[in-house]
Design an enzyme around this catalytic site. Structure first.
Site, PDB file in Angstrom:
ATOM      1  N   TYR A 224       0.830  -1.210   0.000  1.00  0.00           N
ATOM      2  CA  TYR A 224       0.000   0.000   0.000  1.00  0.00           C
ATOM      3  C   TYR A 224       0.869   1.267   0.000  1.00  0.00           C
ATOM      4  O   TYR A 224       0.605   2.219  -0.741  1.00  0.00           O
ATOM      5  CB  TYR A 224      -0.905  -0.033   1.230  1.00  0.00           C
ATOM      6  CG  TYR A 224      -1.949   1.053   1.302  1.00  0.00           C
ATOM      7  CD1 TYR A 224      -3.100   1.002   0.522  1.00  0.00           C
ATOM      8  CD2 TYR A 224      -1.801   2.118   2.188  1.00  0.00           C
ATOM      9  CE1 TYR A 224      -4.080   1.975   0.620  1.00  0.00           C
ATOM     10  CE2 TYR A 224      -2.773   3.101   2.297  1.00  0.00           C
ATOM     11  CZ  TYR A 224      -3.907   3.029   1.508  1.00  0.00           C
ATOM     12  OH  TYR A 224      -4.871   4.000   1.605  1.00  0.00           O
TER      13      TYR A 224
ATOM     14  N   LYS B  95       0.879   4.042  -2.929  1.00  0.00           N
ATOM     15  CA  LYS B  95       0.483   5.417  -2.660  1.00  0.00           C
ATOM     16  C   LYS B  95       1.619   6.405  -2.941  1.00  0.00           C
ATOM     17  O   LYS B  95       1.370   7.543  -3.330  1.00  0.00           O
ATOM     18  CB  LYS B  95      -0.017   5.547  -1.215  1.00  0.00           C
ATOM     19  CG  LYS B  95      -1.367   4.875  -0.989  1.00  0.00           C
ATOM     20  CD  LYS B  95      -2.419   5.327  -1.988  1.00  0.00           C
ATOM     21  CE  LYS B  95      -3.833   4.984  -1.560  1.00  0.00           C
ATOM     22  NZ  LYS B  95      -4.835   5.399  -2.567  1.00  0.00           N
TER      23      LYS B  95
END
Length: 251
Positions: free
Chosen positions: A152, A156
């Site tokens: 993640y 991001k």
């Protein structure tokens, strides 16, 4: 502004995406509420229509190239050429690196990065033809690094690089690209994190709020306000930026 802008919000069936869709509709835009499950989008569309706005529910997997093409064609036919895109669709598959499966890595990368790429590529021609466009990508404070989120965090952080390159490539066509990096926001996703950790959501939020300078956790409307600014006519000289909406100067 004589013509109604058409906006596309991905991951818009709930949480941040739903709040963003409703806010852009309140700002006067026609909104395509896009998520994996079309039926799940219908309550958001109903809320927008009840408030006097225009919206359509669209089911599509943003990581599927053909599905994205079909979805954008549907949106053009139903609402007109989209010139505002909010890439919000996301999933989490948290785990420590040594426990993280290749599938967990690929799933997160595909939804966040491939999805943002495919959606933006599909919509950008409508923006460049209109000489107006707003791309708003959802990053996260996790881009700065977060234990148990190698996939993640990398996705991001990648969203931020993608955003800055879009700003460079599309600026001369009147298209801006910006990213919003939320801190802790109260959503089903963060509630699921609390459940996985074995604590109540209220206790989880209280513990997080104690570390945030404004002494509270965020709500989806906090992000919707920021998206509203970036998507506005008046934000035309703001591009390639990453705005941390986290209740303080850092995560």
């Amino acid at each position: 502004m004589n013509t109604t802008r058409t906006a596309v919000v991905t991951g818009a069936a709930r949480g941040i995406g739903a709040a963003v869709a409703k806010r852009l509709a309140a700002d006067g835009m026609a909104v395509a509420v896009l998520d994996l499950d079309e039926d799940a989008c219908k309550p958001v569309v109903a809320d927008i229509e009840a408030a006097g706005g225009r919206a359509v529910a669209v089911g599509a997997n943003v990581a599927d190239e053909d599905a994205v093409t079909v979805a954008v064609e549907r949106i053009v036919a139903a609402l007109g050429a989209p010139t505002v895109l909010v890439n919000n669709a996301g999933v989490i598959r948290d785990n420590m690196l040594f426990r993280m499966s290749t599938d967990d890595w690929d799933t997160v990368m595909n939804v966040h990065l491939r999805g943002a790429f495919l959606m933006t590529r599909a919509v950008q021609k409508h923006m460049t033809e209109a000489k107006f466009g707003r791309v708003v990508n959802l990053s996260s404070t996790s881009a700065l690094g977060n234990r148990g989120q190698a996939n993640y965090s990398a996705a991001k952080a990648g969203v931020q690089g993608f955003t800055k390159t879009l700003a460079l490539e599309l600026g001369k066509f009147g298209v801006t690209a910006n990213a919003i990096a939320p801190g802790f926001i109260e959503t089903e996703m963060t509630a699921a994190t609390a459940e996985r950790l074995g604590v109540s959501f209220e206790d989880f939020k209280a513990g997080v709020a104690a570390q945030i300078p404004v002494a509270r956790t965020g709500v989806p409307d906090d992000i919707a306000h920021a998206v509203s600014f970036f998507a506005s006519e008046a934000a035309g000289f703001v591009s390639g930026q990453v705005l941390y909406v986290a209740g303080g100067p850092k995560a």
